[in-house]
Design an enzyme around this catalytic site. Structure first.
Site, short mmCIF file in Angstrom:
data_model
loop_
_atom_site.label_atom_id
_atom_site.label_comp_id
_atom_site.label_asym_id
_atom_site.label_seq_id
_atom_site.Cartn_x
_atom_site.Cartn_y
_atom_site.Cartn_z
N ALA A 125 0.68 -1.38 0.19
CA ALA A 125 -0.13 0.09 0.13
C ALA A 125 0.96 1.38 0.43
O ALA A 125 0.97 1.37 1.05
CB ALA A 125 -1.35 0.38 1.29
N ALA A 126 1.33 2.26 -1.46
CA ALA A 126 2.74 2.47 -0.98
C ALA A 126 2.26 3.66 -1.28
O ALA A 126 2.92 4.36 -0.95
CB ALA A 126 3.12 1.79 -1.94
N ALA A 127 1.57 4.66 -1.70
CA ALA A 127 1.35 6.16 -2.09
C ALA A 127 0.87 6.65 -0.32
O ALA A 127 0.55 5.43 0.13
CB ALA A 127 -0.11 6.38 -2.84
N GLY A 129 4.26 7.72 -1.49
CA GLY A 129 5.51 7.18 -2.00
C GLY A 129 6.66 7.12 -0.22
O GLY A 129 7.69 6.88 -0.61
N SER A 130 6.09 7.33 0.71
CA SER A 130 7.59 8.11 2.05
C SER A 130 8.01 6.80 1.94
O SER A 130 9.07 6.95 2.36
CB SER A 130 6.42 8.50 2.56
OG SER A 130 5.71 7.71 3.27
N LYS A 131 7.26 5.23 2.29
CA LYS A 131 7.83 4.11 2.48
C LYS A 131 9.03 4.11 1.23
O LYS A 131 10.30 2.94 1.36
CB LYS A 131 7.28 3.50 3.48
CG LYS A 131 6.72 3.85 4.41
CD LYS A 131 5.80 3.01 5.25
CE LYS A 131 5.04 3.48 5.49
NZ LYS A 131 4.45 4.95 6.03
N CYS A 247 -1.23 3.18 11.10
CA CYS A 247 -1.17 4.44 12.31
C CYS A 247 -2.41 4.75 12.94
O CYS A 247 -2.84 5.32 13.06
CB CYS A 247 -0.63 5.53 11.17
SG CYS A 247 -2.25 5.17 10.22
#
EC number: 2.1.1.178
Length: 479
Positions: A125-127, A129-131, A247
């Site tokens: 679950a990428a957006a 993009g921080s990770k 989170c």
């Protein structure tokens, strides 16, 4: 720091009292939630070292406090906060740092702990993009990353951040994360599942985050999370590492999801304790070795991180029934690839053996070699970086390739002044006092590539993508 009023449902407060360890103060929890969140950034080490970044920004009036679990991470306080958005600074525009909440740096730190060096990684679950960008930096742009995002509207943002940070080892997909266990069984050395959650930890950033909260919605979300972690575990190679994070703060979406996976595959799941991840990690440690970060512990967002190892293979899921369709790209033949590489080097674009040239009609692309095993198994939204478009007179080099591949030390590099760079980012042509000699000019600022320009007489024709053009005040006063 000013207080802000957070909405807390009574049932949520009851749940938190039960979940919080006796070593923590509930009053401290409430007080921390009412304080606005400290801003934080992560230096993009694909572009600049931490030491050079600190030297570059030393005169800006920025107070940078190291984040214990991320060597590249800093809490930031700025004198010019009101006058200039952090996202409009030159260093952000050129990809030298990413604005990222401190807690969200924890999952990637866990993924690479104890010398773990995966070569093929999935971010489920990428957006925004921080990770993904943090993973790419830890991999030094080598190997391959599959970055998936279920929300169509967020895929574009994900790509923009990957491009700005100069990342070249990523493939993007747009699927429900529950498909990967069947579609890509045992294909990844490491997987990050930063799962969709109830967001209980983000009230410092969004005081109304709990307006739609209910125990029933937590149960529904946890059911989805169990399906996602099961799928991710199937996609993981035996011996591979899975990091599960949220989170949120309730146990049902956190510890209980991980326990469910271990109960489902008792011989294949090993919990890897995170007590040694950074000095002070034991303050958030659960009995299983997870990190359950309440906001008052480190003065950050509430967060949860678990690290698991897949100790052996598990029975495969039924193969998917869908058809991927024909792959529209074909590899470029060696002789032609050599000519393209030579032409690209002439404008300062170079790449290593981790990337291979592919072609679609007049488009030239560079794909990470490590992703080729997935071709035909899954449909990509975007793969690698677009290098160029061919035309009668040669090649039209693409902006994302310049940001990802260009060396600022190239003989055709031309350093702009702060005023010229500001014009460049506004999308305007630049008229330098001393025009460069070359026709194709690699434009740099602060010794960082920011685009490619055509020299027309004494003018540098701007090629900065229209969708990236900025208005308003740009740069710090010291830039």
């Amino acid at each position: 720091m000013a207080q802000h009023t957070v909405y807390f449902p009574d049932a949520f407060l009851t749940q938190m009292r039960e979940a919080m360890p006796s070593t923590l103060s509930f009053d401290d929890f409430l007080a921390a939630c009412q304080r606005p969140l400290r801003r934080s950034i992560r230096v993009n080490t694909l572009k600049i070292s931490v030491a050079d970044f600190l030297q570059l920004t030393a005169s800006y009036g920025w107070t940078l406090t190291p984040i214990p679990w991320c060597e590249e991470g800093f809490w930031i306080e700025r004198d010019d906060e009101d006058a200039l958005p952090l996202g409009s600074t030159a260093e952000h525009l050129s990809g030298l740092f990413y604005i990222q909440e401190a807690s969200s740096m924890l999952p990637v730190a866990a993924l690479f702990a104890d010398g773990n060096a995966p070569q093929r990684v999935m971010d489920v679950a990428a957006a925004p993009g921080s990770k993904t960008t943090q993973i790419a930096a830890r991999m030094n742009n080598e190997g391959a990353i599959l970055a998936n995002e279920f929300s169509a509207s967020r895929v574009k943002v994900l790509h923009a951040n990957i491009s700005r940070c100069g990342i070249r080892n990523v493939a993007l997909t747009h699927f429900d994360g529950r498909v990967f266990g069947a579609a890509l069984p045992e294909m990844f050395d490491a997987i990050l599942l930063d799962a969709p959650c109830s967001g209980e930890g983000v009230v410092r950033k969004d005081p109304d985050a709990l307006k739609n909260w209910s125990p029933e919605s937590n149960q529904e979300i946890a059911a989805t999370q169990r399906e996602l972690i099961d799928s991710a575990f199937h996609a993981l190679c035996p011996g591979g590492t899975l990091v599960y994070s949220t989170c949120t703060l309730n146990q049902e979406e956190n510890e209980a999801v991980c326990r469910w996976l271990k109960e489902t595959y008792p011989d294949a799941v090993e919990f890897l304790p995170l007590g040694d991840l950074f000095p002070g990690a034991n303050k958030a440690l659960t009995e299983e070795g997870f990190l359950h970060v309440f906001p008052q512990i480190y003065d950050c967002e509430g967060f949860f991180v678990a690290r698991l190892r897949k100790t052996q293979a598990i029975p495969a899921l039924p193969a998917p029934k869908y058809k991927v369709g024909n792959f529209p790209f074909s590899p470029v033949k060696d002789r032609e690839a050599g000519q393209i590489r030579q032409a690209a080097a002439g404008v300062g674009l170079n790449w290593d053996e981790n990337l291979r040239l592919w072609q679609r009609d007049k488009e030239l692309w560079l794909f990470p070699v490590g992703i080729e095993a997935l071709i035909g198994k899954v449909r990509f939204s975007r793969l690698g970086i677009k290098l160029a478009e061919t035309h009668n007179k040669g090649y039209r080099w693409q902006h994302e390739a310049v940001i990802a591949l260009a060396s600022p030390d190239n003989m055709n590099a031309f350093e702009l002044t702060p005023q010229e760079a500001e014009e460049w980012y506004r999308g305007r042509d630049v008229y330098p006092q001393a025009a460069p000699v070359a026709d194709d000019v690699l434009v740099t600022f602060q010794h960082q590539p920011i685009g490619l320009a055509k020299r027309i007489g004494s003018r540098l024709k701007n090629s900065y993508p229209r969708e990236l053009v900025r208005d308003g005040k740009l740069f710090t006063g010291n830039a």
